[in-house]
Design a protein around this motif. Structure first.
Motif, PDB file in Angstrom:
ATOM      1  N   LYS A  39    -116.860 -42.018  -5.291  1.00 51.66           N
ATOM      2  CA  LYS A  39    -116.719 -40.629  -5.720  1.00 51.66           C
ATOM      3  C   LYS A  39    -118.081 -40.150  -6.186  1.00 51.66           C
ATOM      4  O   LYS A  39    -118.625 -40.655  -7.159  1.00 51.66           O
ATOM      5  CB  LYS A  39    -115.719 -40.518  -6.859  1.00 51.66           C
ATOM      6  CG  LYS A  39    -115.503 -39.100  -7.307  1.00 51.66           C
ATOM      7  CD  LYS A  39    -114.513 -39.044  -8.440  1.00 51.66           C
ATOM      8  CE  LYS A  39    -114.403 -37.609  -8.910  1.00 51.66           C
ATOM      9  NZ  LYS A  39    -114.603 -37.497 -10.326  1.00 51.66           N
ATOM     10  N   ALA A  40    -118.652 -39.206  -5.476  1.00 54.00           N
ATOM     11  CA  ALA A  40    -119.978 -38.694  -5.820  1.00 54.00           C
ATOM     12  C   ALA A  40    -119.884 -37.936  -7.139  1.00 54.00           C
ATOM     13  O   ALA A  40    -118.931 -37.191  -7.362  1.00 54.00           O
ATOM     14  CB  ALA A  40    -120.483 -37.781  -4.722  1.00 54.00           C
ATOM     15  N   PRO A  41    -120.877 -38.127  -8.043  1.00 51.92           N
ATOM     16  CA  PRO A  41    -120.820 -37.413  -9.317  1.00 51.92           C
ATOM     17  C   PRO A  41    -121.048 -35.913  -9.110  1.00 51.92           C
ATOM     18  O   PRO A  41    -121.820 -35.493  -8.252  1.00 51.92           O
ATOM     19  CB  PRO A  41    -121.958 -38.028 -10.127  1.00 51.92           C
ATOM     20  CG  PRO A  41    -122.851 -38.668  -9.145  1.00 51.92           C
ATOM     21  CD  PRO A  41    -122.004 -39.016  -7.953  1.00 51.92           C
ATOM     22  N   SER A  42    -120.359 -35.124  -9.915  1.00 50.93           N
ATOM     23  CA  SER A  42    -120.493 -33.671  -9.795  1.00 50.93           C
ATOM     24  C   SER A  42    -121.804 -33.231 -10.426  1.00 50.93           C
ATOM     25  O   SER A  42    -122.523 -34.008 -11.052  1.00 50.93           O
ATOM     26  CB  SER A  42    -119.318 -32.986 -10.503  1.00 50.93           C
ATOM     27  OG  SER A  42    -119.405 -33.225 -11.902  1.00 50.93           O
ATOM     28  N   PHE A  43    -122.098 -31.939 -10.294  1.00 47.06           N
ATOM     29  CA  PHE A  43    -123.325 -31.395 -10.864  1.00 47.06           C
ATOM     30  C   PHE A  43    -123.326 -31.552 -12.379  1.00 47.06           C
ATOM     31  O   PHE A  43    -124.345 -31.907 -12.968  1.00 47.06           O
ATOM     32  CB  PHE A  43    -123.471 -29.921 -10.492  1.00 47.06           C
ATOM     33  CG  PHE A  43    -124.660 -29.271 -11.127  1.00 47.06           C
ATOM     34  CD1 PHE A  43    -125.929 -29.525 -10.644  1.00 47.06           C
ATOM     35  CD2 PHE A  43    -124.519 -28.440 -12.232  1.00 47.06           C
ATOM     36  CE1 PHE A  43    -127.043 -28.953 -11.233  1.00 47.06           C
ATOM     37  CE2 PHE A  43    -125.620 -27.865 -12.826  1.00 47.06           C
ATOM     38  CZ  PHE A  43    -126.881 -28.115 -12.329  1.00 47.06           C
ATOM     39  N   GLN A  44    -122.199 -31.298 -13.001  1.00 53.61           N
ATOM     40  CA  GLN A  44    -122.105 -31.421 -14.453  1.00 53.61           C
ATOM     41  C   GLN A  44    -122.369 -32.869 -14.889  1.00 53.61           C
ATOM     42  O   GLN A  44    -123.043 -33.106 -15.887  1.00 53.61           O
ATOM     43  CB  GLN A  44    -120.730 -30.957 -14.969  1.00 53.61           C
ATOM     44  CG  GLN A  44    -120.528 -29.458 -14.930  1.00 53.61           C
ATOM     45  CD  GLN A  44    -120.152 -28.960 -13.539  1.00 53.61           C
ATOM     46  OE1 GLN A  44    -119.811 -29.752 -12.657  1.00 53.61           O
ATOM     47  NE2 GLN A  44    -120.243 -27.649 -13.332  1.00 53.61           N
ATOM     48  N   ASP A  45    -121.837 -33.824 -14.124  1.00 55.30           N
ATOM     49  CA  ASP A  45    -122.068 -35.243 -14.443  1.00 55.30           C
ATOM     50  C   ASP A  45    -123.555 -35.584 -14.329  1.00 55.30           C
ATOM     51  O   ASP A  45    -124.121 -36.253 -15.192  1.00 55.30           O
ATOM     52  CB  ASP A  45    -121.270 -36.153 -13.506  1.00 55.30           C
ATOM     53  CG  ASP A  45    -119.769 -36.007 -13.690  1.00 55.30           C
ATOM     54  OD1 ASP A  45    -119.349 -35.576 -14.790  1.00 55.30           O
ATOM     55  OD2 ASP A  45    -119.030 -36.327 -12.740  1.00 55.30           O
ATOM     56  N   ARG A  46    -124.184 -35.100 -13.261  1.00 53.38           N
ATOM     57  CA  ARG A  46    -125.609 -35.378 -13.080  1.00 53.38           C
ATOM     58  C   ARG A  46    -126.444 -34.702 -14.156  1.00 53.38           C
ATOM     59  O   ARG A  46    -127.397 -35.284 -14.686  1.00 53.38           O
ATOM     60  CB  ARG A  46    -126.071 -34.929 -11.686  1.00 53.38           C
ATOM     61  CG  ARG A  46    -125.456 -35.744 -10.563  1.00 53.38           C
ATOM     62  CD  ARG A  46    -126.113 -35.499  -9.219  1.00 53.38           C
ATOM     63  NE  ARG A  46    -126.386 -34.128  -8.892  1.00 53.38           N
ATOM     64  CZ  ARG A  46    -125.571 -33.318  -8.210  1.00 53.38           C
ATOM     65  NH1 ARG A  46    -124.404 -33.778  -7.782  1.00 53.38           N
ATOM     66  NH2 ARG A  46    -125.912 -32.071  -7.946  1.00 53.38           N
ATOM     67  N   ALA A  47    -126.110 -33.475 -14.526  1.00 50.43           N
ATOM     68  CA  ALA A  47    -126.847 -32.757 -15.569  1.00 50.43           C
ATOM     69  C   ALA A  47    -126.693 -33.456 -16.913  1.00 50.43           C
ATOM     70  O   ALA A  47    -127.664 -33.606 -17.657  1.00 50.43           O
ATOM     71  CB  ALA A  47    -126.357 -31.311 -15.649  1.00 50.43           C
ATOM     72  N   ALA A  48    -125.477 -33.901 -17.219  1.00 54.79           N
ATOM     73  CA  ALA A  48    -125.243 -34.603 -18.482  1.00 54.79           C
ATOM     74  C   ALA A  48    -126.003 -35.928 -18.504  1.00 54.79           C
ATOM     75  O   ALA A  48    -126.600 -36.299 -19.526  1.00 54.79           O
ATOM     76  CB  ALA A  48    -123.746 -34.844 -18.679  1.00 54.79           C
ATOM     77  N   SER A  49    -126.014 -36.625 -17.386  1.00 57.89           N
ATOM     78  CA  SER A  49    -126.739 -37.888 -17.290  1.00 57.89           C
ATOM     79  C   SER A  49    -128.237 -37.665 -17.470  1.00 57.89           C
ATOM     80  O   SER A  49    -128.917 -38.418 -18.159  1.00 57.89           O
ATOM     81  CB  SER A  49    -126.455 -38.541 -15.941  1.00 57.89           C
ATOM     82  OG  SER A  49    -127.250 -39.678 -15.753  1.00 57.89           O
ATOM     83  N   SER A  50    -128.752 -36.600 -16.866  1.00 62.80           N
ATOM     84  CA  SER A  50    -130.171 -36.277 -16.999  1.00 62.80           C
ATOM     85  C   SER A  50    -130.508 -35.943 -18.443  1.00 62.80           C
ATOM     86  O   SER A  50    -131.539 -36.377 -18.976  1.00 62.80           O
ATOM     87  CB  SER A  50    -130.515 -35.101 -16.086  1.00 62.80           C
ATOM     88  OG  SER A  50    -131.816 -34.656 -16.309  1.00 62.80           O
ATOM     89  N   LEU A  51    -129.656 -35.162 -19.108  1.00 56.58           N
ATOM     90  CA  LEU A  51    -129.886 -34.798 -20.504  1.00 56.58           C
ATOM     91  C   LEU A  51    -129.881 -36.038 -21.391  1.00 56.58           C
ATOM     92  O   LEU A  51    -130.738 -36.180 -22.278  1.00 56.58           O
ATOM     93  CB  LEU A  51    -128.819 -33.804 -20.965  1.00 56.58           C
ATOM     94  CG  LEU A  51    -128.972 -33.264 -22.370  1.00 56.58           C
ATOM     95  CD1 LEU A  51    -130.273 -32.483 -22.481  1.00 56.58           C
ATOM     96  CD2 LEU A  51    -127.786 -32.397 -22.747  1.00 56.58           C
ATOM     97  N   GLN A  52    -128.946 -36.937 -21.141  1.00 54.91           N
ATOM     98  CA  GLN A  52    -128.904 -38.185 -21.920  1.00 54.91           C
ATOM     99  C   GLN A  52    -130.175 -39.001 -21.719  1.00 54.91           C
ATOM    100  O   GLN A  52    -130.735 -39.539 -22.675  1.00 54.91           O
ATOM    101  CB  GLN A  52    -127.690 -39.025 -21.522  1.00 54.91           C
ATOM    102  CG  GLN A  52    -126.382 -38.499 -22.043  1.00 54.91           C
ATOM    103  CD  GLN A  52    -125.216 -39.328 -21.549  1.00 54.91           C
ATOM    104  OE1 GLN A  52    -125.350 -40.117 -20.622  1.00 54.91           O
ATOM    105  NE2 GLN A  52    -124.053 -39.124 -22.163  1.00 54.91           N
TER     106      GLN A  52
END
Length: 143
Positions: A39-52
């Motif tokens: 399951k490819a991560p959504s944009f929100q998941d990628r943005a949250a991961s980047s922020l972390q």
């Protein structure tokens, strides 16, 4: 499983072992315990991961000890030394370029003078004798 122990099929497992049939992955018509697809991560998941990741890097940077004044002065001195060496090197290179250019100009001037000399008509013996006599007379008059 440990090394050296033979693998047993699910049918041969006994109740006294820690692994039971229900814990094994089964692929059957019922489709229970099937492996899920990627399951490819959504944009929100990628943005949250980047922020972390950014916050973690910032926390790591803030946790680093700050250099003291003596170390900063030492760094500045080393940088000044490197700058002086670089300036000397560039000055030496500039001088070499200028010297090379000067030699090239002298060579061109010499070639031009040689060309002009070659284009001049050859003087006859009488002209050479007259020039020699004139030099001799000039020398006599100075004495």
């Amino acid at each position: 499983m440990e090394r050296g122990t033979p693998r047993r099929s699910p049918a041969k497992l006994s109740a006294d072992t820690k692994t039971t049939k229900s814990a094994l992955h089964r692929c059957g018509p019922a489709g229970d315990n099937l492996m899920k697809g990627y399951k490819a991560p959504s944009f929100q998941d990628r943005a949250a991961s980047s922020l972390q990741a950014k916050e973690k890097a910032l926390a790591k940077l803030k946790a680093m000890p700050q250099p003291d004044a003596a170390e900063l002065a030492e760094r500045a001195a080393r940088q000044a030394e490197r700058d002086a060496v670089a300036a000397a090197k560039s000055a030496k290179a500039r001088e070499a370029r200028e010297e090379k250019q000067r030699l090239a100009e002298e060579k061109r001037a010499q070639a031009k003078a040689d060309k002009i000399k070659a284009e001049q008509p050859k003087r006859t013996e009488e002209q050479l004798k007259a020039a020699r006599d004139a030099r001799y007379a000039a020398r006599k008059s100075r004495k």
